[in-house]
Write a protein that holds these residues in place. Structure first.
Motif, short mmCIF file in Angstrom:
data_model
loop_
_atom_site.label_atom_id
_atom_site.label_comp_id
_atom_site.label_asym_id
_atom_site.label_seq_id
_atom_site.Cartn_x
_atom_site.Cartn_y
_atom_site.Cartn_z
N LYS A 45 -13.09 8.79 -20.72
CA LYS A 45 -14.50 8.80 -21.08
C LYS A 45 -15.41 8.89 -19.86
O LYS A 45 -16.63 8.84 -20.00
CB LYS A 45 -14.83 7.56 -21.92
N ASN A 46 -14.80 9.01 -18.68
CA ASN A 46 -15.54 9.21 -17.44
C ASN A 46 -14.93 10.37 -16.68
O ASN A 46 -13.75 10.67 -16.82
CB ASN A 46 -15.48 7.95 -16.54
N HIS A 47 -15.74 10.98 -15.85
CA HIS A 47 -15.30 12.03 -14.92
C HIS A 47 -15.09 11.34 -13.57
O HIS A 47 -15.95 10.59 -13.12
CB HIS A 47 -16.41 13.09 -14.84
N ALA A 48 -13.96 11.55 -12.94
CA ALA A 48 -13.66 10.90 -11.66
C ALA A 48 -14.51 11.54 -10.54
O ALA A 48 -14.71 12.75 -10.50
CB ALA A 48 -12.19 11.03 -11.33
N ILE A 49 -14.98 10.69 -9.66
CA ILE A 49 -15.79 11.12 -8.52
C ILE A 49 -15.13 10.59 -7.25
O ILE A 49 -14.71 9.44 -7.20
CB ILE A 49 -17.23 10.55 -8.61
N ALA A 50 -15.03 11.45 -6.23
CA ALA A 50 -14.44 11.05 -4.96
C ALA A 50 -15.30 11.59 -3.82
O ALA A 50 -15.80 12.71 -3.92
CB ALA A 50 -13.01 11.58 -4.84
N ILE A 51 -15.42 10.79 -2.77
CA ILE A 51 -16.30 11.15 -1.66
C ILE A 51 -15.58 10.97 -0.34
O ILE A 51 -14.98 9.92 -0.09
CB ILE A 51 -17.58 10.27 -1.64
N VAL A 52 -15.64 11.99 0.52
CA VAL A 52 -15.18 11.87 1.89
C VAL A 52 -16.42 11.74 2.76
O VAL A 52 -17.10 12.73 3.03
CB VAL A 52 -14.36 13.10 2.34
N PRO A 53 -16.75 10.51 3.20
CA PRO A 53 -17.88 10.35 4.10
C PRO A 53 -17.46 10.73 5.52
O PRO A 53 -16.39 10.31 5.97
CB PRO A 53 -18.24 8.87 4.00
N LEU A 54 -18.27 11.52 6.20
CA LEU A 54 -17.98 11.91 7.58
C LEU A 54 -19.21 11.66 8.42
O LEU A 54 -20.29 12.17 8.13
CB LEU A 54 -17.65 13.41 7.67
N ASP A 55 -19.04 10.85 9.49
CA ASP A 55 -20.17 10.68 10.40
C ASP A 55 -20.13 11.77 11.46
O ASP A 55 -19.23 12.61 11.48
CB ASP A 55 -20.22 9.26 10.97
N ASP A 56 -21.10 11.75 12.37
CA ASP A 56 -21.18 12.86 13.34
C ASP A 56 -20.14 12.77 14.45
O ASP A 56 -20.02 13.68 15.25
CB ASP A 56 -22.59 13.00 13.91
N GLN A 57 -19.32 11.71 14.47
CA GLN A 57 -18.17 11.65 15.38
C GLN A 57 -16.85 11.90 14.64
O GLN A 57 -15.77 11.66 15.18
CB GLN A 57 -18.08 10.27 16.08
N LEU A 58 -16.95 12.38 13.42
CA LEU A 58 -15.80 12.65 12.55
C LEU A 58 -15.00 11.40 12.21
O LEU A 58 -13.77 11.45 12.09
CB LEU A 58 -14.89 13.73 13.14
N ASN A 59 -15.70 10.29 12.02
CA ASN A 59 -15.10 9.10 11.43
C ASN A 59 -15.29 9.19 9.93
O ASN A 59 -16.24 9.81 9.44
CB ASN A 59 -15.76 7.82 11.95
N THR A 60 -14.40 8.55 9.19
CA THR A 60 -14.55 8.45 7.75
C THR A 60 -14.36 7.00 7.34
O THR A 60 -14.15 6.13 8.19
CB THR A 60 -13.56 9.39 7.02
N TYR A 61 -14.44 6.74 6.05
CA TYR A 61 -14.34 5.38 5.52
C TYR A 61 -13.33 5.37 4.38
O TYR A 61 -13.38 6.23 3.51
CB TYR A 61 -15.69 4.89 5.01
N LEU A 62 -12.45 4.40 4.41
CA LEU A 62 -11.51 4.18 3.32
C LEU A 62 -11.83 2.86 2.64
O LEU A 62 -12.36 1.93 3.27
CB LEU A 62 -10.07 4.14 3.83
#
Length: 193
Positions: A45-62
């Motif tokens: 009943k929901n659509h899955a959403i996923a996000i790859v956050p990228l900062d300007d030093q190419l770090n991401t968040y898990l």
């Protein structure tokens, strides 16, 4: 033969289970070879959403959390559900803020996926978020989350070594890795060295 034509015939259906997130239906079918059988389908009943956050030093968040259905701890990119009919980008913005406290100035939709198309109709959308600023996370009451900031390359290594097993995360991280290698991300928002 038209390979896009549905070879299944439904002869009956019975609702088996229903809650706020899913319902399960059992179908009586004639299979592609003409045999009688059953097929169970989980409708999301929901659509899955996923996000790859990228900062300007190419770090991401898990985001780390214990996942009840698989009975184990899981490191994933920020993810959540989008009620059917809600704008996917708005849901992605909400989920990123809720889980990590991050807001992003720039968003890019990079993929649509089916997550387990042999037993469910669950679909998802993947975004890259850039131009990040930090605020306070606002997890839902059912979420006990750990947040890890790390170089994107380290997240990619977690995929290739099997430390990340969540399919949305694997798909998103591999897609972003290819985009970075091909200079397909909006380059003005990411500095690649």
């Amino acid at each position: 033969m038209d390979e896009h034509k549905n070879p299944w015939t439904i002869t009956g259906e019975q609702p088996v289970y229903d809650n706020a997130w899913i319902n399960v239906t059992e179908y009586k079918v004639i299979n592609p070879n003409g045999g009688n059988g059953i097929y169970g389908k989980v409708h999301f009943k929901n659509h899955a959403i996923a996000i790859v956050p990228l900062d300007d030093q190419l770090n991401t968040y898990l985001v780390g959390q214990y996942r009840f259905p698989i009975d184990q701890y899981s490191w994933e990119i920020p993810e959540g559900g989008c009620p059917l009919g809600e704008d996917h980008l708005q849901a992605a913005q909400r989920e990123l803020l809720e889980e990590t406290g991050l807001k992003a100035q720039h968003w890019e939709h990079i993929a649509d996926v089916h997550l387990s198309n042999s037993v469910s109709d669950e679909s998802g959308s993947i975004f890259v978020a850039q131009g990040l600023s930090q605020e306070a996370p606002m997890p839902e009451e059912t979420e006990q989350l750990a947040i890890k900031k790390l170089p994107f390359e380290e997240a990619y290594q977690m995929v290739t070594s099997g430390k990340i097993t969540d399919m949305l995360s694997i798909t998103a991280i591999l897609r972003v890795k290819l985009m970075l290698l091909n200079n397909d991300l909006q380059a003005k928002y990411v500095s690649v060295e």
